[in-house]
Enzyme design. Structure first.
Site, mmCIF file in Angstrom:
data_model
loop_
_atom_site.group_PDB
_atom_site.id
_atom_site.type_symbol
_atom_site.label_atom_id
_atom_site.label_comp_id
_atom_site.label_asym_id
_atom_site.label_seq_id
_atom_site.Cartn_x
_atom_site.Cartn_y
_atom_site.Cartn_z
ATOM 1 N N HIS A 164 35.258 40.352 41.206
ATOM 2 C CA HIS A 164 36.120 39.399 41.894
ATOM 3 C C HIS A 164 35.235 38.720 42.941
ATOM 4 O O HIS A 164 34.244 39.315 43.398
ATOM 5 C CB HIS A 164 37.285 40.102 42.592
ATOM 6 C CG HIS A 164 38.222 40.760 41.619
ATOM 7 N ND1 HIS A 164 38.471 42.106 41.632
ATOM 8 C CD2 HIS A 164 38.943 40.243 40.605
ATOM 9 C CE1 HIS A 164 39.319 42.397 40.661
ATOM 10 N NE2 HIS A 164 39.618 41.283 40.021
ATOM 11 N N ASP A 177 34.725 41.007 45.740
ATOM 12 C CA ASP A 177 33.926 42.212 45.475
ATOM 13 C C ASP A 177 32.480 41.906 45.837
ATOM 14 O O ASP A 177 31.769 42.753 46.375
ATOM 15 C CB ASP A 177 33.940 42.599 43.980
ATOM 16 C CG ASP A 177 35.288 43.106 43.493
ATOM 17 O OD1 ASP A 177 35.974 43.795 44.266
ATOM 18 O OD2 ASP A 177 35.638 42.817 42.334
HETATM 19 C C1 XUL Z 1 45.124 42.799 36.176
HETATM 20 C C2 XUL Z 1 43.797 42.767 35.640
HETATM 21 C C3 XUL Z 1 42.721 42.375 36.587
HETATM 22 C C4 XUL Z 1 41.747 41.427 36.019
HETATM 23 C C5 XUL Z 1 40.628 41.056 36.926
HETATM 24 O O1 XUL Z 1 46.076 43.250 35.334
HETATM 25 O O2 XUL Z 1 43.595 43.115 34.499
HETATM 26 O O3 XUL Z 1 42.025 43.508 36.980
HETATM 27 O O4 XUL Z 1 41.179 42.014 34.900
HETATM 28 O O5 XUL Z 1 41.004 40.157 37.874
#
Ligand code: XUL
Ligand code: MN
Length: 343
Positions: free
Chosen positions: A48, A51
């Site tokens: 992210h 992150d």
């Molecule tokens: C949510 C999900 C997230 C995404 C990353 O359900 O899967 O972790 O994968 O933003």
């Protein structure tokens, strides 16, 4: 034959808090996670935006890039690549009602700012892939947003990202619900339609998460196949899910082995990975897991995925094709399940 390469996100090793209770394990630093990921056999890390660059709202654009360069140094130290960057548009006070489809114009502008910063971070980390998990792009109150306007806003937001950087690729991770009630882009079919409506469909693809397909009442292998048919499977989030309930992110294959087998089978039959695509995991440890077992679910998911690769390699396609030609599907099903059971 090429080898699959595997990726994982730092959020996949977490402290165990859920919506109804606090953390049950200690936090682990990013560097320690990198070291353990490498030791477990992962090749790349999914991020992210925050992150990679915590508190990025409080930083200038140059400070954000400098911090991303520091994280790139850390990746290099452990011989890991960055797979993608995803703007985390669901935690922020600016995105209470979503990002690109928020009812607030100021909040939609903030979402674009975060999307551009995610692109900047991705470039510094050495990847061209942006994942959009559209967490709050939907409604809690059905009448609050027009699904027509919202879908067009989503296409326009992606167009703006494609214009911001002509090399970036955008990859939508669909999910039908949670944390919102009704998502605007819930399945791979939705993603393909949105992709086709953008200014550069070749640069807009999908990230299929097994659990999200199950939540939509769909078969993950068929969802993978649908994206592959359009050459738009940019990455995957492999995990498992026990039916239509809260999003569980269970270890790959632990709920439905046949479904797991068929996901690996469709990936292998279509040479997924040959152009650098990763097999990404998105799995979470149970809340009950002890600190010392914080990585067991990753180890187990990799082991189960690799065991399924072996099963697919053992699959007798001549025999299976003969059964298909003769329409002997009872025998085909029994053969497949027997192979998975190892009897
Ligand atoms: C949510 C999900 C997230 C995404 C990353 O359900 O899967 O972790 O994968 O933003
Ligand atoms: Mn995911």
């Amino acid at each position: 034959m090429y080898q699959f390469r595997y990726s994982v996100g730092p959020w996949n090793v977490h402290a165990g808090a859920d919506s109804y209770g606090p953390a049950t394990r200690a936090e682990i630093t990013l560097e320690e996670k990198f070291a353990r990921f490498k030791a477990l056999g992962f090749d790349a890390v999914q991020f992210h935006d925050d992150d990679a660059v915590p508190n990025l709202n409080d930083l200038t654009e140059e400070e954000i890039k400098a911090e991303a360069r520091r994280v790139k140094g850390l990746l290099d130290k452990y011989d890991l690549k960055a797979e993608f960057v995803a703007p985390r548009l669901w935690m922020d006070p600016h995105t209470i009602d979503g990002g690109f489809t928020s009812t607030s114009e100021a909040d939609r502008a903030f979402a674009m700012w975060r999307a551009y910063r995610s692109i900047d971070i991705a470039r510094e980390l050495g990847t061209d892939l942006i994942v959009l998990w559209l967490a709050r792009e939907g409604t809690l109150c059905a009448e609050a947003k027009s699904p027509v306007t919202a879908t067009k806003q989503l296409v326009e937001a992606i167009n703006a990202m494609l214009r911001y950087d002509e090399h970036i690729r955008v990859c939508i991770e669909p999910k039908p619900n949670e944390p919102i009630d009704r998502s605007f882009c819930g399945t791979i079919g939705h993603v393909m339609a949105v992709s086709a409506a953008t200014i550069d469909p070749k640069r807009v693809g999908a990230n299929l998460e097994s659990a999200h397909a199950v939540l939509a009442g769909l078969d993950p292998a068929n969802e993978i196949g649908f994206a592959l048919a359009f050459d738009k499977l940019f990455t995957v989030h492999m995990n498992d899910q026990n039916g239509i309930r809260y999003d569980q992110d269970k270890s790959f294959g632990v709920e439905n082995l046949r479904q797991a087998f068929n996901q690996v089978k469709v990936l292998m039959e279509n040479n997924y990975g040959a152009r650098g695509e990763y097999v990404g995991l998105d799995v979470k440890a149970m809340r009950t897991t002890h600190d010392e077992d914080s990585y067991e679910h990753l180890k187990n998911s990799l082991a189960i995925f690799k065991a399924m690769e072996q099963k697919v390699k053992q699959y007798d396609y001549d025999y299976a094709n003969r059964l298909i030609r003769e329409r002997k599907f009872e025998q085909l099903e029994y053969y497949t399940v027997k192979l998975i059971m190892g009897v």
